[in-house]
Motif scaffolding. Sequence first.
Motif: not given
Length: 75
Positions: A20-21, A62-63, A70-73, A14-15
Amino acid sequence: MTPMSQIKDRMNVVGSDGMHVGTVDHMEGQDRIKLTRSDQDAGSQHHYIPVGWVDHVDDRVHLTMTAKDAKTKWH
């Protein structure tokens, strides 16, 4: 630094916003987490996130950034 031994297969990632990631497939070496491609957010592809993005681990990973960031990177 979070002990990587705490990161287990099938844990939710999760971010920092709690969103959710992905789902851990497994650790790829000592420095990358491989996410499952079967997760609905993965688009049928494996993605990798560096362990440097991990803030802490409890029952989830946990990020330090939001799920959107996160999803863009991710790789």
